[in-house]
Design an enzyme around this catalytic site. Structure first.
Site, PDB file in Angstrom:
ATOM      1  N   GLU A  27     -40.919  -3.070 -25.952  1.00 19.81           N
ATOM      2  CA  GLU A  27     -40.210  -2.772 -24.703  1.00 19.81           C
ATOM      3  C   GLU A  27     -41.146  -2.584 -23.505  1.00 19.81           C
ATOM      4  OE1 GLU A  27     -37.339  -3.528 -24.135  1.00 19.81           O
ATOM      5  OE2 GLU A  27     -36.321  -3.437 -26.058  1.00 19.81           O
ATOM      6  N   HIS A  55     -33.510 -13.693 -15.200  1.00 16.47           N
ATOM      7  CA  HIS A  55     -33.750 -13.428 -16.628  1.00 16.47           C
ATOM      8  C   HIS A  55     -34.528 -14.562 -17.282  1.00 16.47           C
ATOM      9  CE1 HIS A  55     -32.816 -12.708 -20.946  1.00 16.47           C
ATOM     10  NE2 HIS A  55     -33.147 -11.499 -20.548  1.00 16.47           N
ATOM     11  N   ASP A  80     -36.944  -6.051 -31.365  1.00 15.81           N
ATOM     12  CA  ASP A  80     -37.555  -5.167 -30.361  1.00 15.81           C
ATOM     13  C   ASP A  80     -37.531  -3.715 -30.802  1.00 15.81           C
ATOM     14  OD1 ASP A  80     -36.059  -7.456 -28.241  1.00 15.81           O
ATOM     15  OD2 ASP A  80     -38.219  -7.105 -28.239  1.00 15.81           O
ATOM     16  N   ASN A 103     -37.970 -15.437 -27.105  1.00 15.92           N
ATOM     17  CA  ASN A 103     -38.804 -14.228 -27.234  1.00 15.92           C
ATOM     18  C   ASN A 103     -39.198 -13.997 -28.690  1.00 15.92           C
ATOM     19  OD1 ASN A 103     -38.646 -13.791 -24.516  1.00 15.92           O
ATOM     20  ND2 ASN A 103     -37.137 -12.152 -24.639  1.00 15.92           N
ATOM     21  N   ASP A 122     -34.188  -5.965 -37.199  1.00 12.00           N
ATOM     22  CA  ASP A 122     -34.135  -6.012 -35.741  1.00 12.00           C
ATOM     23  C   ASP A 122     -35.526  -6.427 -35.255  1.00 12.00           C
ATOM     24  OD1 ASP A 122     -33.555  -5.181 -32.972  1.00 12.00           O
ATOM     25  OD2 ASP A 122     -34.804  -3.467 -33.469  1.00 12.00           O
ATOM     26  N   THR A 140     -30.934  -8.637 -30.310  1.00 11.60           N
ATOM     27  CA  THR A 140     -30.279  -8.871 -29.024  1.00 11.60           C
ATOM     28  C   THR A 140     -31.089  -9.825 -28.157  1.00 11.60           C
ATOM     29  OG1 THR A 140     -29.472  -6.609 -29.140  1.00 11.60           O
ATOM     30  CG2 THR A 140     -29.390  -7.664 -26.990  1.00 11.60           C
ATOM     31  N   LYS A 178     -30.069  -9.493 -19.578  1.00 11.72           N
ATOM     32  CA  LYS A 178     -29.173  -9.935 -18.482  1.00 11.72           C
ATOM     33  C   LYS A 178     -28.168  -8.840 -18.147  1.00 11.72           C
ATOM     34  CE  LYS A 178     -27.699 -13.802 -20.454  1.00 11.72           C
ATOM     35  NZ  LYS A 178     -28.580 -13.970 -21.627  1.00 11.72           N
ATOM     36  N   ARG A 237     -28.523  -5.683 -18.731  1.00  4.40           N
ATOM     37  CA  ARG A 237     -29.281  -4.557 -18.165  1.00  4.40           C
ATOM     38  C   ARG A 237     -29.524  -4.789 -16.683  1.00  4.40           C
ATOM     39  NH1 ARG A 237     -33.686  -4.504 -21.938  1.00  4.40           N
ATOM     40  NH2 ARG A 237     -32.004  -3.885 -23.308  1.00  4.40           N
TER      41      ARG A 237
HETATM   42  C1  XBP Z   1     -33.490  -5.031 -27.627  1.00  6.01           C
HETATM   43  C2  XBP Z   1     -32.779  -5.426 -26.409  1.00  6.01           C
HETATM   44  C3  XBP Z   1     -33.241  -6.619 -25.636  1.00  6.01           C
HETATM   45  C4  XBP Z   1     -34.655  -6.401 -25.101  1.00  6.01           C
HETATM   46  C5  XBP Z   1     -34.951  -7.337 -23.951  1.00  6.01           C
HETATM   47  O1  XBP Z   1     -33.147  -6.005 -28.574  1.00  6.01           O
HETATM   48  O2  XBP Z   1     -31.786  -4.794 -26.058  1.00  6.01           O
HETATM   49  O3  XBP Z   1     -32.353  -6.766 -24.550  1.00  6.01           O
HETATM   50  O4  XBP Z   1     -34.709  -5.077 -24.544  1.00  6.01           O
HETATM   51  O5  XBP Z   1     -34.797  -8.669 -24.387  1.00  6.01           O
HETATM   52  P1  XBP Z   1     -33.237  -5.691 -30.174  1.00  6.01           P
HETATM   53  P2  XBP Z   1     -33.887  -9.672 -23.540  1.00  6.01           P
HETATM   54  O6  XBP Z   1     -31.798  -5.845 -30.667  1.00  6.01           O
HETATM   55  O7  XBP Z   1     -34.165  -6.732 -30.711  1.00  6.01           O
HETATM   56  O8  XBP Z   1     -33.754  -4.283 -30.350  1.00  6.01           O
HETATM   57  O9  XBP Z   1     -34.272  -9.507 -22.090  1.00  6.01           O
HETATM   58  O10 XBP Z   1     -34.200 -11.034 -24.094  1.00  6.01           O
HETATM   59  O11 XBP Z   1     -32.467  -9.231 -23.805  1.00  6.01           O
HETATM   60 MG    MG Z   2     -34.429  -2.743 -31.367  1.00  9.22          MG
END
Ligand code: XBP
Ligand code: MG
Length: 252
Positions: free
Chosen positions: A18, A81, A11, A127, A9, A122, A53, A55
């Site tokens: 975050e 976004h 983020d 990014n 993963d 995600t 998006k 969120r």
């Molecule tokens: C975490 C997420 C992402 C990020 C924001 O992704 O839920 O939505 O918070 O990025 P991961 P975007 O699966 O890598 O933990 O605004 O590009 O969605």
């Molecule tokens: Mg994550």
């Protein structure tokens, strides 16, 4: 069966990103004079919704506005976004985010053992490219055989779709790969795809339901950042998680 790939993963796992996302969202809200500003506590709750998006849309749905205003705001989500993604790229590009401790070491150890690397995230490809470029330099992108991310799948985490896409693209069954995650959503996605999963939570995700994890550690650690109480807790060989020990534990 041998472990042929490590699927990570982004983020919260590769880097604690975050706060950078939250800063980017709030900068865009200010640029567009929306009067919104997400606190850390509010954003931590909003992270229950995967996808920036999605969120943003859920936040707009929660606002005390009439249907016409709500529809108008929802219609602006793609633009907002896209601006946020640009802003996030600037925050990361300025060196605002470092890889979590032990991540680069584990990636290098896995590659040295002939294990392929993949991403299942995600967030957007833009990014991911920004983060890998800023933290690992030009070799960052080349390290990963597969990058599965964002809108490549309709259903985001906790749906297993992004992990299934990564496995399909790798041409591997889940038994020949391991997943690394930071959140309960991510753990549910990876385990639903049949993957043994290591979880290293952050401030944003700690306290989640990690019972399905194969192993939970506060972080990967390293020679300069030993994990308290290790070896001798869940680790046997060192005070940090090496790729060899990760495979040993995953194989049980
Ligand atoms: C975490 C997420 C992402 C990020 C924001 O992704 O839920 O939505 O918070 O990025 P991961 P975007 O699966 O890598 O933990 O605004 O590009 O969605
Ligand atoms: Mg994550």
């Amino acid at each position: 069966m041998s472990i042929e790939a490590l699927i990570l993963d982004v983020d919260g796992t590769l880097a604690d990103t975050e706060e950078a996302h939250r800063i980017a969202f709030n900068r865009v809200f200010e640029q567009h004079r929306l009067g919104w500003c997400w606190s850390r506590a509010e954003y931590r709750q909003l992270l229950e919704i995967a996808g920036g998006k999605e969120r943003l849309a859920a936040y707009i749905d929660s606002l005390p506005v009439g249907p016409a205003q709500r529809q108008r705001l929802l219609g602006r989500v793609p633009e907002l976004h896209a601006d946020k993604t640009r802003c996030y790229g600037e925050v990361v590009g300025d060196g605002g985010v470092a890889l979590r401790d032990g991540v680069e070491r584990l990636l290098n150890e896995a590659v040295a053992e002939g294990c392929r690397l993949a991403i299942a995230s995600t967030t957007t490809a833009a990014n991911i490219h920004a983060l890998l470029g800023a933290t690992l330099g030009p070799r960052g992108l080349d390290l990963f055989a597969v990058i599965a991310c964002g809108d490549q799948v309709r259903a985001k985490k906790p749906s297993p779709d992004i992990y299934r896409l990564a496995l399909d693209t790798l041409g591997l069954p889940p038994e020949q790969a391991l997943a690394v995650e930071d959140s309960a959503h991510g753990l549910r996605a990876a385990t639903a795809a049949g993957l043994w999963t290591l979880v290293t939570p952050t401030f944003w995700t700690q306290g989640g339901d990690f019972r399905a994890a194969g192993l939970v550690l506060p972080r990967l650690g390293g020679p300069d950042q030993p994990l308290p109480g290790e070896p001798g807790g869940v680790l046997r060989r060192r005070a940090w998680l090496g790729f060899d020990e990760l495979v040993r534990i995953a194989r049980g």
